[in-house]
Write a protein that holds these residues in place. Structure first.
Motif, short mmCIF file in Angstrom:
data_model
loop_
_atom_site.label_atom_id
_atom_site.label_comp_id
_atom_site.label_asym_id
_atom_site.label_seq_id
_atom_site.Cartn_x
_atom_site.Cartn_y
_atom_site.Cartn_z
N VAL A 239 -5.53 35.10 -2.51
CA VAL A 239 -6.79 35.73 -2.76
C VAL A 239 -7.86 34.88 -2.97
CG1 VAL A 239 -7.91 36.91 -4.55
CG2 VAL A 239 -5.62 37.80 -4.12
N ASP A 240 -7.80 33.86 -3.48
CA ASP A 240 -8.69 32.53 -3.92
C ASP A 240 -9.18 32.22 -2.79
OD1 ASP A 240 -8.82 33.27 -6.68
OD2 ASP A 240 -7.24 31.52 -6.97
N ALA A 241 -8.11 31.93 -1.62
CA ALA A 241 -8.63 31.29 -0.48
C ALA A 241 -9.12 32.09 0.43
CB ALA A 241 -7.41 30.81 0.46
N GLN A 242 -8.88 33.57 0.36
CA GLN A 242 -9.70 34.43 1.14
C GLN A 242 -11.08 34.89 0.81
OE1 GLN A 242 -8.61 35.15 4.27
NE2 GLN A 242 -6.91 33.69 3.75
N LEU A 243 -11.39 34.91 -0.87
CA LEU A 243 -12.35 34.87 -1.20
C LEU A 243 -13.42 33.87 -0.88
CD1 LEU A 243 -11.48 36.33 -4.85
CD2 LEU A 243 -12.54 37.50 -3.02
N ALA A 244 -12.90 32.63 -0.89
CA ALA A 244 -13.86 31.45 -0.47
C ALA A 244 -14.12 31.36 0.70
CB ALA A 244 -12.86 30.03 -0.95
N VAL A 245 -13.43 31.87 1.84
CA VAL A 245 -13.78 31.84 3.39
C VAL A 245 -14.64 33.07 3.62
CG1 VAL A 245 -12.08 32.88 4.41
CG2 VAL A 245 -13.17 31.42 5.48
N ALA A 246 -14.42 34.19 2.49
CA ALA A 246 -15.46 35.23 2.92
C ALA A 246 -16.77 34.79 2.38
CB ALA A 246 -14.87 36.28 1.89
N ASP A 247 -16.82 34.13 1.30
CA ASP A 247 -18.43 33.44 0.86
C ASP A 247 -18.89 32.68 2.04
OD1 ASP A 247 -18.18 34.50 -1.60
OD2 ASP A 247 -17.58 32.66 -2.55
N LEU A 248 -18.02 31.99 2.65
CA LEU A 248 -18.79 31.26 3.74
C LEU A 248 -19.27 32.12 5.03
CD1 LEU A 248 -16.22 28.12 4.50
CD2 LEU A 248 -18.58 28.20 3.20
N ASP A 249 -18.37 33.18 5.29
CA ASP A 249 -18.77 34.01 6.28
C ASP A 249 -20.10 34.99 5.79
OD1 ASP A 249 -16.33 33.64 7.60
OD2 ASP A 249 -15.31 35.42 6.74
N LEU A 250 -20.23 35.17 4.61
CA LEU A 250 -21.43 35.87 4.13
C LEU A 250 -22.63 34.89 4.25
CD1 LEU A 250 -22.14 38.82 2.84
CD2 LEU A 250 -22.69 37.57 0.98
N SER A 251 -22.54 33.72 3.66
CA SER A 251 -23.51 32.90 3.62
C SER A 251 -24.24 32.56 5.00
CB SER A 251 -23.21 31.66 3.09
OG SER A 251 -22.36 30.89 3.72
N GLY A 252 -23.16 32.50 6.03
CA GLY A 252 -23.43 32.18 7.54
C GLY A 252 -23.83 33.52 8.26
N GLY A 253 -24.07 34.58 7.51
CA GLY A 253 -24.81 35.66 8.41
C GLY A 253 -23.67 36.77 9.05
N HIS A 254 -22.43 36.30 8.62
CA HIS A 254 -21.24 36.93 9.62
C HIS A 254 -20.73 37.93 8.56
CE1 HIS A 254 -21.25 34.51 13.02
NE2 HIS A 254 -21.62 33.55 12.05
#
Length: 307
Positions: A239-254
């Motif tokens: 969960v933590d790993a996927q939440l962290a990469v989702a943050d990256l996705d959102l911040s990058g416009g994805h």
């Protein structure tokens, strides 16, 4: 090879980069007002510390952003200057500004993009002879979205700049404190100020959205994007790993990528994991905006899993 460059994308559904600095809670710069990290210069160096001003400037003129690295000099300065202030150019050292690299989701340098009204648009990689056609498309897209100002002493001969806009109302005190905290990089303080505003008025929607945005910045502060993506690839059920990469996705416009990643993970999680994902998605909905069609769809998908 065709002489027609690939089309520049549109802004429909683009994530608003200003959510990273709460431009929605701050007065936009007026024409002629100097901006940190560029002032009224047409071409200027931009850094992580001046992301806020870059985004504010994009409410006035479209800002082209050029990432470069050692051994590869920027190329866009002369052609952007030839537009006489209808475009600005932010030059970014891609090796020393990780927040900007994350925000634009840069995977390799050189990389070119534009920001129009706080929203990023990736520019297609084209040879020098096609650059003017691409920049003309940027201006057309900006005009369609009401961005038609000039900087650097006015418009080219025969054109006029925009008239000054009326001054905006001052921010509520805790919103201003939060905005100032973000400007100096103190994201934890910004979260606290927004939480205070919410405690005083639980129906303060701007404070709720601001807290979500400041929390995202706090989680990403100092993050290693490559390490986060590697961890997410290796631990797909974590969960933590996927939440962290989702943050990256959102911040990058994805935005869709962030939503899809968490919604697809949700059914396989234990109760505490589901709760963490649900809360994070609700934050993302605040950042993207309730009226965003992607939010409407994702909210419906989440509701179907909850009930």
């Amino acid at each position: 090879m065709s002489n027609v460059p690939p089309a520049v994308g549109n802004l429909r559904g683009a994530v608003d980069l200003s959510s990273l600095v709460r431009r929605a809670n701050a007065p936009a710069p007026q024409p002629g007002e100097p901006a940190e990290g560029g002032g009224d210069a047409i071409v200027f160096d931009a850094t992580d510390a001046t992301l806020q001003r870059l985004i504010e400037l994009s409410a006035r003129v479209p800002v082209v952003v050029e990432f470069y690295t050692a051994g590869r000099a920027p190329r866009l300065g002369p052609i952007v200057e030839s537009y006489g202030g209808r475009l600005a150019l932010a030059i970014v050292d891609g090796s020393t500004n990780p927040q900007l690299v994350q925000a634009f989701r840069v995977t390799s340098v050189p990389f070119e993009a534009a920001v129009i009204g706080g929203q990023p648009v990736e520019l297609p990689p084209v040879p020098d002879e096609q650059l003017r056609q691409v920049l003309d498309q940027v201006l057309q897209l900006a005009a369609q979205n009401g961005i038609t100002g000039t900087i650097g002493g006015g418009a080219p001969e025969g054109e006029e700049g925009t008239a000054p806009e009326p001054a905006e109302e001052p921010l509520p005190p805790h919103h201003q404190e939060a905005y100032d905290a973000i400007a100096r990089g103190d994201y934890a303080a910004a979260v606290r100020e927004y939480e205070t505003a919410i405690a005083q008025n639980p129906r303060d929607d701007l404070a709720v959205a601001g807290r979500a945005q400041a929390s995202l910045l706090l989680r990403l502060d100092g993050a290693d994007a490559a390490a986060i993506r590697e961890a997410a690839g290796q631990r797909r059920d974590d969960v933590d790993a996927q939440l962290a990469v989702a943050d990256l996705d959102l911040s990058g416009g994805h935005v869709d990528d962030a939503f899809d990643r968490l919604i697809e993970l949700f059914p396989s999680l234990p109760a505490d994991g589901k709760d963490a994902v649900r809360k994070r998605l609700l934050e993302y909905f605040e950042i993207a905006g309730a009226e965003d069609p992607r939010v409407v769809t994702a909210r419906r998908r989440l509701a179907s899993l909850l009930y």
